[in-house]
Write a protein that holds these residues in place. Structure first.
Motif, short mmCIF file in Angstrom:
data_model
loop_
_atom_site.label_atom_id
_atom_site.label_comp_id
_atom_site.label_asym_id
_atom_site.label_seq_id
_atom_site.Cartn_x
_atom_site.Cartn_y
_atom_site.Cartn_z
N PRO A 173 0.83 -1.20 0.00
CA PRO A 173 0.00 0.00 0.00
C PRO A 173 0.87 1.25 0.00
O PRO A 173 2.08 1.18 0.21
CB PRO A 173 -0.77 -0.11 1.32
N ILE A 232 9.11 1.44 -13.01
CA ILE A 232 8.73 0.03 -12.82
C ILE A 232 8.78 -0.73 -14.15
O ILE A 232 9.30 -1.84 -14.24
CB ILE A 232 7.33 -0.07 -12.16
N GLY A 248 -1.51 8.31 -14.30
CA GLY A 248 -2.19 9.57 -14.02
C GLY A 248 -3.04 10.11 -15.17
O GLY A 248 -3.22 9.45 -16.19
P1 NAD Z 1 3.26 7.22 -6.56
O1 NAD Z 1 3.70 6.79 -7.90
O2 NAD Z 1 4.09 8.18 -5.80
O3 NAD Z 1 3.12 5.94 -5.57
C1 NAD Z 1 2.29 4.86 -5.89
C2 NAD Z 1 2.80 3.62 -5.15
O4 NAD Z 1 4.09 3.28 -5.64
C3 NAD Z 1 2.97 3.80 -3.64
O5 NAD Z 1 2.59 2.62 -2.98
C4 NAD Z 1 4.45 4.04 -3.50
O6 NAD Z 1 4.94 3.69 -2.23
C5 NAD Z 1 4.99 3.12 -4.57
N1 NAD Z 1 6.33 3.46 -5.06
C6 NAD Z 1 6.96 4.65 -5.06
N2 NAD Z 1 8.19 4.52 -5.60
C7 NAD Z 1 8.32 3.24 -5.98
C8 NAD Z 1 9.34 2.49 -6.63
N3 NAD Z 1 10.50 3.03 -6.98
N4 NAD Z 1 9.12 1.18 -6.88
C9 NAD Z 1 7.95 0.60 -6.55
N5 NAD Z 1 6.96 1.26 -5.91
C10 NAD Z 1 7.14 2.56 -5.64
O7 NAD Z 1 1.78 7.74 -6.71
P2 NAD Z 1 0.80 8.35 -5.60
O8 NAD Z 1 1.20 9.75 -5.31
O9 NAD Z 1 0.62 7.38 -4.49
O10 NAD Z 1 -0.58 8.34 -6.41
C11 NAD Z 1 -0.95 9.35 -7.27
C12 NAD Z 1 -0.89 8.87 -8.70
O11 NAD Z 1 -1.66 7.68 -8.87
C13 NAD Z 1 -1.48 9.89 -9.65
O12 NAD Z 1 -0.66 9.98 -10.78
C14 NAD Z 1 -2.82 9.29 -10.00
O13 NAD Z 1 -3.36 9.76 -11.19
C15 NAD Z 1 -2.48 7.84 -10.03
N6 NAD Z 1 -3.67 6.99 -9.93
C16 NAD Z 1 -4.07 6.31 -11.05
C17 NAD Z 1 -5.23 5.53 -11.04
C18 NAD Z 1 -5.69 4.78 -12.27
O14 NAD Z 1 -6.53 3.89 -12.14
N7 NAD Z 1 -5.18 5.10 -13.45
C19 NAD Z 1 -5.96 5.43 -9.84
C20 NAD Z 1 -5.51 6.13 -8.70
C21 NAD Z 1 -4.35 6.90 -8.77
#
Ligand code: NAD
Length: 465
Positions: A173, A232, A248
């Protein structure tokens, strides 16, 4: 309160007792201490999933579906408790948190029903007496890495179809929503065999990479930012793992000169500002025809000034959004509210060139930009002038305009006379361009993420009857 990992059915702290603080967005106070996991914990969770997976896959899809339904029923029975946890850790209203809890429950019910379908296909053949069965098989071990914004639906959208399809999973999460994840894990653990759904908490850059890199993880299913998704994809691509990215958006809502303006304003406010704009499907661009621009803008501003957005998730997020606004022409909002926590008033900006960084960058906060368009062609051009293509909406009384828009717009979702958000469990969801890599989650489309197709060729010999 301490939040621990869930590995092989047991709550375990991170080795060496490492932890981080999770703060409340409403006032910045300490909510809980969370296990700060690294490679050791990720490896242990993957190993637990690996050893549970074959036994889990040997159960029938019907039985797996029944267990998914049990988890959903248990979440439904405890919906208020779940919503309170979500409201506390995200700062959103109870109304939103309850709605999201119900959405996660509905996803469980929808997915559970797939246990009685999980349909394959049969096909004809050029060869006599040959029958081909296309069947769905589990992928294996899935790493489910998710965002913070709507935590329970985010877990439900991945964990339910993953386990229904016979995979074992490790859920990672967001570090901003550990408490709801622990709650979800607890309910799942009361129902599922140990190791089928594991949970590792931690900071993205520390907990995520060992999951992405593990040779024992067959599928990485990720919901989050394009920046993390790109990383990733590159990393998991090294070992050719299956990767599903839901990323996003910079979603646009178009207001034509024949729109019902009351409805357009209402949809724009909800799409831009609900959940403090922290929705992948948020309307962060509003494009109004010249002839209604001023009237639409004035009504929008009136609504925005009294809109209760709720705080954004963190201090860093708030600072990033304010920095991105720079010297843009802010019509309302744009400033941190004078109170503890991470509050930003609903913000409306105008006169931003379509190719400016602000127009192209997802802010994930309560900020929307107004643009003008001469006509439908220009509006469609503005909508499509974006690196993203997740959702879109148009407000018009004309069927012809609506259909042209639906045809021409580069987005995975199109809404006519409504908001840019509002997906349901049976509807595939996802985007084009940098909003994803072509997969759809939710709906039966999600089954394609969590299964691989196997083609079984049966060749009969009529001479032997
Ligand atoms: P984020 O990319 O910062 O983090 C998402 C997840 O990835 C978190 O659990 C985080 O801990 C993990 N993470 C971070 N760095 C990582 C790495 N190097 N390797 C593996 N995991 C890593 O995003 P956020 O700020 O949590 O969420 C916002 C983003 O999510 C926005 O861009 C939003 O549009 C997108 N989003 C997309 C959908 C969809 O269905 N398309 C739904 C909800 C949110």
């Amino acid at each position: 309160m301490d939040v621990q990992n869930l590995i092989d059915g047991e709550n375990v702290p991170a080795t060496c007792g490492r932890s981080f603080d999770k703060l409340r967005p409403t006032d910045g106070g300490l909510l809980c201490r969370v296990s700060r996991s690294g490679a050791d914990e990720a490896d242990a969770a993957v190993a637990a999933a690996r050893s549970a997976q074959a036994g889990w896959a040997a159960r029938t899809p019907v039985e797996r579906g029944e267990l998914v339904r049990e988890i959903a029923l248990s979440l439904q029975a405890r919906r208020k408790e779940a919503a309170e946890i979500v409201a506390d850790e995200t700062g959103k209203s109870m109304e939103l948190a309850l709605g999201e809890t119900d959405a996660a429950v509905e996803m469980g019910f929808f997915v559970a029903g797939e246990g009685r379908r999980l349909y394959g296909r049969t096909t004809t053949s050029a060869m006599p007496n040959r029958t081909v069965l296309a069947t769905r098989r589990p992928v294996g071990v899935a790493a489910l890495i998710v965002s913070f914004n709507t935590p329970l639906p985010n877990y439900a959208w991945k964990a339910f179809p993953a386990v229904l399809c016979g995979n074992a999973a490790v859920l990672k999460p967001s570090e901003y929503t550990p408490a709801s994840a622990a709650f979800f894990g607890r309910l799942a653990n009361e129902v599922l065999p140990p190791g089928v759904l594991n949970l590792v908490h931690g900071l993205g850059a520390e907990t995520g990479p060992p999951l992405v890199d593990s040779p024992y993880v067959d599928l990485v299913s990720f919901t989050g930012s394009a920046a993390t998704g790109r990383w990733i994809q590159e990393r998991a691509g090294q070992r050719l793992a299956k990767v599903c990215l839901e990323l996003g958006g910079k979603n646009a809502l178009v207001v034509c000169d024949d729109a019902d303006l009351d409805r357009a304003v209402e949809s724009s406010l909800a799409s831009a500002f609900s959940n403090a704009g922290q929705r992948c499907a948020a309307a962060s661009r509003l494009i109004a025809f010249d002839s209604v621009y001023e009237e639409f803008r004035d009504r929008l501003l009136e609504g925005a000034r009294s809109y209760e957005t709720g705080p954004v998730i963190s201090e860093e997020s708030l600072e990033r959004i304010l920095a991105a606004l720079g010297d843009a022409r802010v019509l309302t909002g744009g400033e941190r509210l004078d109170r503890p926590g991470w509050w930003l008033a609903a913000t409306v900006v105008e006169d931003v060139p379509a190719d400016a960084e602000l127009s192209c960058t997802e802010l994930f906060g309560p900020v929307t930009i107004l643009y003008r368009a001469r006509d439908l062609d220009e509006a469609i051009a503005v909508v499509n002038d974006s690196p993203y293509g997740l959702t879109s909406a148009i407000h018009t009384a004309s069927l012809h305009r609506a259909m042209r828009f639906a045809d021409a717009v580069q987005a995975g979702v199109v809404v006519v006379n409504g908001g840019t958000h509002g997906s349901e469990p049976h509807m595939g969801f996802g985007g084009v361009k940098q909003s994803g890599t072509g997969w759809r989650e939710a709906g039966v489309e999600a089954l394609d993420v969590y299964t691989d197709w196997k083609y079984v060729n049966l060749i009969a010999d009529p001479a032997r009857t």
